[in-house]
Design a protein around this motif. Structure first.
Motif, mmCIF file in Angstrom:
data_model
loop_
_atom_site.group_PDB
_atom_site.id
_atom_site.type_symbol
_atom_site.label_atom_id
_atom_site.label_comp_id
_atom_site.label_asym_id
_atom_site.label_seq_id
_atom_site.Cartn_x
_atom_site.Cartn_y
_atom_site.Cartn_z
ATOM 1 N N LEU A 1 0.836 -1.192 0.000
ATOM 2 C CA LEU A 1 0.000 0.000 0.000
ATOM 3 C C LEU A 1 0.877 1.250 0.000
ATOM 4 C CD1 LEU A 1 -2.612 -1.065 2.710
ATOM 5 C CD2 LEU A 1 -2.825 -1.299 0.234
ATOM 6 N N ASP A 2 0.253 2.408 -0.154
ATOM 7 C CA ASP A 2 0.980 3.667 -0.026
ATOM 8 C C ASP A 2 1.503 3.820 1.401
ATOM 9 O OD1 ASP A 2 0.498 4.292 -2.655
ATOM 10 O OD2 ASP A 2 -1.363 5.371 -2.239
ATOM 11 N N PRO A 3 2.498 4.701 1.614
ATOM 12 C CA PRO A 3 3.131 4.768 2.943
ATOM 13 C C PRO A 3 2.160 5.017 4.098
ATOM 14 C CG PRO A 3 4.475 5.917 1.324
ATOM 15 C CD PRO A 3 3.202 5.533 0.625
ATOM 16 N N GLU A 4 1.212 5.937 3.933
ATOM 17 C CA GLU A 4 0.318 6.252 5.050
ATOM 18 C C GLU A 4 -0.590 5.082 5.421
ATOM 19 O OE1 GLU A 4 -1.656 9.908 4.179
ATOM 20 O OE2 GLU A 4 -0.042 11.116 5.030
ATOM 21 N N ASP B 1 -7.748 3.632 3.624
ATOM 22 C CA ASP B 1 -7.736 4.955 2.988
ATOM 23 C C ASP B 1 -8.919 5.800 3.459
ATOM 24 O OD1 ASP B 1 -5.445 4.431 1.543
ATOM 25 O OD2 ASP B 1 -6.535 3.652 -0.194
ATOM 26 N N ASP C 1 2.483 17.033 -0.789
ATOM 27 C CA ASP C 1 1.360 16.102 -0.909
ATOM 28 C C ASP C 1 0.023 16.821 -1.015
ATOM 29 O OD1 ASP C 1 3.064 13.971 -0.811
ATOM 30 O OD2 ASP C 1 2.766 13.572 1.322
#
Length: 802
Positions: A200-203, A434, A577
């Protein structure tokens, strides 16, 4: 609590009083009717048994901790070699970056128990609890139950705890023992989940392990603070909600397979034990585990409505087993939240359903409202703020928590054998995670999402009094109308005024020095609404993002990094971002290496060019002109072994022509660079000066004289350990007649145009203790001491001498 917060023998006093009260109640129950006698005898025997256990066993443990010989050595601050057994998983300790030191997790906190120590050549017999503060390297991998030897310096522990000393460790661990097999297996499952989440994306990759097993090692600081403000921080700590989700999923599966009640209870019990081992022996996990075990036992015995007795039993057992839980904030929050769900949520949902609200919606409204109401006093006293969006945020987030938790647990279980299946499960959980980040981000950015509140015991008791008063008023029909009218007025008048016209930013602002703690972040307005230049990005993302949100800045044509120290580049990722950024401007200096690589990677990922700025460069936007005054291209840039002073002296020095006048942005230049700048003959005059290096003592009076500023802005963090701003520097500024504005005392500081020159307007969100609220006049200037109320969002206008 009495024995921990006062003196150990108070536990014996309270235990004795409980025993006496129990005996009296049991004797008075004789001769009463059947049910009344049984009820009163139950109370009496409970007081008697618990009083004996506390008075004898609990007091002995408190006394042993209070008189542990390691406490005296800790007060003396000696050094020694300690053999300890780790009792909990290491917890990361975040530190904001400053200078050439990169921000992030550089240390871990490890609760442990001593098995022996040698302090100053003397053998110390101790089995007390200690807390190790150790480097991340090698220490972060330790597991509960593992023996280790460490060389450390002793420091006193905080009062009101069973911990007898703090061990500040510098070197690596030695004589490592082997952790129990189940702990090694749990660690392998947690590592598998982290590896699978990396798709997944970092966050979201950092959030999913925290949501499932409380592993927040890779969670970004920005997301963590957004969850805190939005009232969703409880999702990052494993508690009864996680266990309930797992156990309910197992029960549903077993019911589908037509397993009987006892078989379902046995299967859910296995799942409960496994999840407790997977998450680790944290207080909230143990509380939830004990309560879940009692509840499942009630299910197996045919007493499904035993939630409240299960909660009471778990609290009694855990506090008697570990007296430190009596003063654990996390334990208190977990118990209160569960009590709210057991006592309040069913009644509220039933009342809403009787009034025509659909059953599912009624439960969705009642559960977060009850949990937030009962935990709000503890949160307010601990954090000094009350979230106003927590109920709505939890309502919106609730539908995805259970699916994400179940998918995460399944991914952890299958990761060691089938990594591809674990990654598939994580990808399915990705949209839910998310969504949680989206909810927390938007909820935390609502104007007035959290209001300030007094900290400590008095703050919590004050909120309890307010809640009880509100409940008392709502129980009376006539007063209920007045309360509803007051809330209506609040919604119709007060909230729109705060949201639409909150008093910040001031109209026509030209520059704002953001309160980002110990660091620099300056915003220069252009004539285009929502478009501004950012000079430096502070040490962390969240404060800068909050400042830009308050200013309603959505487009940033240029981010200038005066130099690459951590307190100037730490928030760059957040700007790239969240905003449309045109370019990142840097000087010719490329030190420290880690910071330069980080800037290049972040800019490359955002597809934003990095441009080099040199003296003589002139940049123009509508309403804003930016001149680069230093360093000259011929000046020698710091090399690979450069120290902090050399890097500071390579800072970009800028002068901005704004609607409020000229602003000199001096970076962190110190004496050598200041002398070079003065010798160059360049015009340094400006109406506003951003004081170099947070007001350090390495500033020459000649620079202040050459600038001739009417307003001097010091960007500095409250209570910093560097002594910024230096009293000598403040004295030099005072002699020039400049009006000094400090972000540590005044919060965000804006410069606005005035009839006789620029004016300073402060938001008044100081982080440190405010100075005395009084006004004094000196040399024709008005000095306002003390920030405005955070809840009222008023601003103090400061006018310098003409």
């Amino acid at each position: 609590m009495a024995g921990l917060l006062l003196v150990w023998w108070w536990a014996a006093v309270v235990g004795l009083l409980a025993v006496i009260a129990g005996v009296v109640v049991v004797r008075l129950a004789r001769g009463r009717p059947g049910m009344v006698r049984w009820w009163r005898q139950g109370i009496g025997w409970s007081l008697l048994v618990c009083g004996l256990v506390v008075g004898i066993g609990g007091t002995a443990r408190l006394r042993a901790a209070a008189e542990d010989p390691l406490r005296e050595h800790a007060l003396a601050g000696g050094e020694g070699v300690f053999r300890v057994t780790v009792t909990e998983r290491p917890r990361p300790l975040f530190a904001a970056g400053f200078g050439g030191r990169q921000g992030g997790v550089r240390a871990v906190v490890i609760p442990a128990r001593t098995r022996g120590a040698v302090v100053g050549g003397t053998t110390v017999v101790s089995s007390g609890r200690v807390v190790l503060v150790a480097p991340v390297d090698r220490w972060a991998a330790l597991l509960p139950g593992q023996d280790v030897t460490a060389s450390a310096r002793l420091a006193p522990a905080r009062p009101g705890e069973l911990t007898v000393a703090v061990l500040r460790v510098r070197g690596p661990p030695t004589a490592l023992g082997v952790a129990p097999a189940w702990q090694r297996g749990a660690q392998e499952l947690r590592a598998g989940l982290r590896d699978a989440a990396s798709v997944l994306d970092p966050e979201p990759a950092g959030l999913l392990p925290g949501l499932v097993v409380g592993d927040t090692d890779r969670l970004s600081r920005q997301v963590e603070e957004e969850f805190q403000t939005a009232g969703l921080a409880h999702l990052l700590a494993v508690s009864g909600a996680n266990l309930a989700v797992v156990c309910v999923a197992v029960l549903l599966l077993l019911r589908v397979l037509r397993v009987g009640p006892r078989g379902c209870a046995a299967g859910a019990m296995l799942a409960l034990v496994g999840f407790v081992v997977l998450a680790g022996p944290e207080p909230s996990v143990l509380r939830a585990g004990v309560m879940g075990a009692v509840g499942l036992l009630a299910l197996a015995m045919g007493r499904e409505r035993g939630a409240l007795p299960a909660l009471g039993t778990s609290v009694i057992v855990l506090v008697l087993w570990d007296p430190a839980m009596a003063v654990s904030v996390g334990f208190a929050l977990s118990v209160l939240a569960t009590a709210g769900l057991v006592l309040l949520a069913p009644r509220w949902s039933e009342r809403l359903a009787r009034r025509g609200v659909p059953r599912g919606l009624a439960e969705a409204l009642a559960v977060p409202a009850a949990a937030h109401l009962v935990t709000a006093p503890v949160v307010a006293g601990m954090a000094g703020e009350v979230s106003l969006v927590a109920v709505l945020a939890n309502l919106v987030a609730a539908p995805v928590v259970a699916p994400a938790t179940v998918l995460g647990v399944l991914a952890a279980l299958v990761a060691p054998a089938w990594s591809w299946l674990a990654e598939l499960l994580v990808r399915v959980a990705g949209p839910e995670v998310d969504w949680l980040i989206l909810v927390a981000r938007h909820a935390s950015r609502v104007p007035g999402a959290a209001i300030g509140w007094p900290e400590g015991w008095w703050g919590g008791l004050l909120l309890v009094a307010c809640v009880l008063l509100l409940v008392a008023l709502l129980r009376r029909p006539r007063l209920r109308v007045l309360v509803c009218a007051a809330f209506s007025a609040l919604l119709v008048v007060v909230l729109p005024v705060r949201v639409i016209s909150p008093g910040w930013p001031p109209p026509g602002w030209a520059m704002v020095a953001c309160d980002v703690g110990q660091g620099d972040a300056t915003v220069l307005a252009t004539a285009d609404p929502g478009r501004a230049v950012v000079v430096d990005a502070g040490p962390e993302p969240a404060p800068l993002v909050a400042c830009l949100d308050r200013l309603d800045v959505s487009r940033v044509p240029l981010v200038v990094l005066s130099h690459l120290h951590a307190d100037h580049v730490g928030g760059l990722a957040a700007v790239l971002d969240d905003r449309a950024v045109g370019a990142v401007g840097v000087s010719a200096a490329r030190e420290p290496d880690w910071a330069w690589e980080e800037v290049r990677e972040l800019a490359g990922a955002a597809r934003v060019p990095v441009v080099q700025l040199e003296a003589g460069r002139r940049l123009t936007w509508p309403g804003l002109v930016l001149e680069v005054l230093a360093p000259q291209a011929r000046e020698v840039m710091p090399g690979a072994e450069a120290e902090g002073t050399e890097i500071n002296n390579a800072s970009l020095v800028l002068r901005a022509a704004t609607s409020a006048g000229r602003v000199l942005l001096s970076g962190d230049v110190e004496l050598a660079a200041q002398a070079t700048l003065l010798d160059s003959g360049v015009d340094l005059s400006a109406e506003v000066l951003k004081v170099p290096h947070h007001g350090s003592r390495y500033t020459s009076p000649e620079l202040f004289s050459a600038v001739g500023a009417r307003i001097a802005v010091v960007s500095v963090g409250a209570g910093n350990r560097y002594g910024h701003p230096n009293p000598t520097t403040l004295g030099m500024l005072d002699r020039t007649g400049a009006l000094v504005v400090r972000t540590d005392m005044d919060g965000d500081a804006a410069i606005v145009p005035g009839e006789r020159g620029p004016r300073a307007v402060t938001r008044g969100t100081a982080r440190g203790p405010p100075p005395r609220a009084r006004v004094r006049r000196r040399s024709g200037r008005t000095w306002w001491c003390g920030g405005a109320s955070v809840s009222a969002r008023r601003c103090r206008v400061r006018t310098p001498a003409p």
